[in-house]
Design an enzyme around this catalytic site. Sequence first.
Site, PDB file in Angstrom:
ATOM      1  N   SER A 110       0.857  -1.182   0.000  1.00 38.80           N
ATOM      2  CA  SER A 110       0.000   0.000   0.000  1.00 38.80           C
ATOM      3  C   SER A 110       0.893   1.232   0.000  1.00 38.80           C
ATOM      4  O   SER A 110       2.120   1.122   0.034  1.00 38.80           O
ATOM      5  CB  SER A 110      -0.891   0.005   1.248  1.00 38.80           C
ATOM      6  OG  SER A 110      -0.095   0.306   2.381  1.00 38.80           O
ATOM      7  N   LYS A 111       0.262   2.400  -0.003  1.00 43.28           N
ATOM      8  CA  LYS A 111       1.008   3.659  -0.066  1.00 43.28           C
ATOM      9  C   LYS A 111       2.043   3.793   1.055  1.00 43.28           C
ATOM     10  O   LYS A 111       3.053   4.460   0.888  1.00 43.28           O
ATOM     11  CB  LYS A 111       0.038   4.843  -0.009  1.00 43.28           C
ATOM     12  CG  LYS A 111      -0.839   4.921  -1.243  1.00 43.28           C
ATOM     13  CD  LYS A 111      -1.308   6.352  -1.509  1.00 43.28           C
ATOM     14  CE  LYS A 111      -1.924   6.481  -2.894  1.00 43.28           C
ATOM     15  NZ  LYS A 111      -3.240   5.817  -2.978  1.00 43.28           N
ATOM     16  N   ARG A 112       1.754   3.140   2.181  1.00 45.03           N
ATOM     17  CA  ARG A 112       2.713   3.203   3.290  1.00 45.03           C
ATOM     18  C   ARG A 112       4.081   2.664   2.882  1.00 45.03           C
ATOM     19  O   ARG A 112       5.096   3.010   3.462  1.00 45.03           O
ATOM     20  CB  ARG A 112       2.229   2.344   4.474  1.00 45.03           C
ATOM     21  CG  ARG A 112       1.070   2.899   5.226  1.00 45.03           C
ATOM     22  CD  ARG A 112       0.696   1.976   6.377  1.00 45.03           C
ATOM     23  NE  ARG A 112       0.323   0.641   5.930  1.00 45.03           N
ATOM     24  CZ  ARG A 112       1.043  -0.452   6.137  1.00 45.03           C
ATOM     25  NH1 ARG A 112       2.177  -0.388   6.800  1.00 45.03           N
ATOM     26  NH2 ARG A 112       0.626  -1.625   5.696  1.00 45.03           N
ATOM     27  N   HIS A 113       4.093   1.783   1.885  1.00 45.12           N
ATOM     28  CA  HIS A 113       5.352   1.173   1.468  1.00 45.12           C
ATOM     29  C   HIS A 113       6.078   2.013   0.416  1.00 45.12           C
ATOM     30  O   HIS A 113       7.117   1.599  -0.078  1.00 45.12           O
ATOM     31  CB  HIS A 113       5.097  -0.224   0.892  1.00 45.12           C
ATOM     32  CG  HIS A 113       4.524  -1.186   1.884  1.00 45.12           C
ATOM     33  ND1 HIS A 113       3.203  -1.535   1.899  1.00 45.12           N
ATOM     34  CD2 HIS A 113       5.107  -1.857   2.911  1.00 45.12           C
ATOM     35  CE1 HIS A 113       2.983  -2.391   2.880  1.00 45.12           C
ATOM     36  NE2 HIS A 113       4.115  -2.603   3.518  1.00 45.12           N
ATOM     37  N   GLY A 114       5.530   3.170   0.067  1.00 38.59           N
ATOM     38  CA  GLY A 114       6.160   3.996  -0.972  1.00 38.59           C
ATOM     39  C   GLY A 114       5.295   3.998  -2.219  1.00 38.59           C
ATOM     40  O   GLY A 114       4.091   3.770  -2.145  1.00 38.59           O
TER      41      GLY A 114
END
Length: 462
Positions: A248-252
């Site tokens: 997800s966006k948390r991973h970049g």
Amino acid sequence: MTVRVRFAPSPTGHLHVGGARTAIFNWLFARHHKGAFVIRVEDTDRARSTIESEAMVLDDLRWLGLHWEEGPDRGGPHAPYRQSERVDVYAGAARELIARDVAYRCYCTEEELEGKRKQAEAESRPPHYDLKCWHARGAGGDTRAPYAVRFHVPEDGDVTIHDLIRGEVTWRKESLGDFIVVRSDGLPTYNFSVVVDDHAMEISHVIRAEEHLTNTHRQVLIYRAMNWPIPQFAHVSLILGQDRTKLSKRHGATSVSQYAEEGFLPEAMVNYLALLGWSSPDGTEVFSRQEAVARFSLDRVNPAPAVFDRQKLDWLNGQYIHGMPAAELGPLVAPFFDAPWLEAGIDLVKTSVTRLTQFADALAFVREYTPPEIDRALAEALRAEFTAHGAPTDETAYKAMVERLKSTTGLKGKALFMPLRLAVSGTEHGPELVRLIPMLQHASGVDATVLSPLQRVERCIR
Ligand code: GLU
């Protein structure tokens, strides 16, 4: 059998790397079997789908270098390829289901259904539809009142598929209640439109994300009820981040366009995404798309989740950049950094970068020069050398220069090369001098903002 596969994006944003990987697997499979790759846009979620997003997704697919035979932008024998334009097709198929007495009009209101669900919950029963309208069918319900079309799960509603990635998967009839295929607003549900379209478009293999595996139970029941041939299924695993949670966006960066903006090459992206779950029979990790097409098969796709490894993607991108001629890289680097001497610059530093965006920093020293502190006598010797013989423009001239400097300065090795490097580049590290000095000489001739080696040395003296 002719292989026909499809990628069916819902246009609600940019193309996600997970979607891109699904598209790549479909494309590889189609090309390997000399079949057709179809794009079908699943835009019946009116609140979330936009035509802008469709354009972005198609652009992202084009950037990856994928080509499709049929799609909303180019038409084809089964047009239209946008589900929002196929509502009549679904309505016709729903009438057919009703005529076959495997589906029925359901007049229950949302409030009524909610009440039934609550009651089922209170009595610890599965929240399945209570079949009220199934039993009342044929009593000639009021066709003017709003109704949904509901599919009736038959007595023989168990389903087993032989998933080409996951093997045998079975679902029991009891796990399903009668489900809606057309909502009261006339729009089909996903499970219905996908079956009607996959049949109409003669799709032979449905290769899609694992999250759709459970939907396959309902979909196979619809194929059976319509007496349509059932395609082969292949459900591709999830992509996880390094922490093993869903990417997800948390991973970049998660969208393909972000990777394009960060300076990744489409070739590297396709290569990397193909490796997320698939492996080449010979174990190689760097391969061209033609090689991947030749070697691709679904039985080498791993059912276990794949972990997205940004460092490996960086490494792979570097492999592509290092192996590409400067003339080919030039037009790709130009949107990020441009100069009249760009190709020569790329040639000089390409093995030190892994992304296209990094050329700007790697080549900054060409235009930005701050004179370092170097021994005055040595700087004067360099000035005399460049004035008398000109700065070297090739390897032979460079070697001759080094020989002369050894005798005029009495220095050799690091004692000579370090101050020479400092004087011409302003920094202690960088490309080999034998290539650096000719490149700076060339760049200064075509770009007035670049100081020549002689001008640099003069600044060291002042
Ligand atoms: N539109 C679906 C999605 O974006 C694809 C469904 C399918 O491939 O069957 O997840």
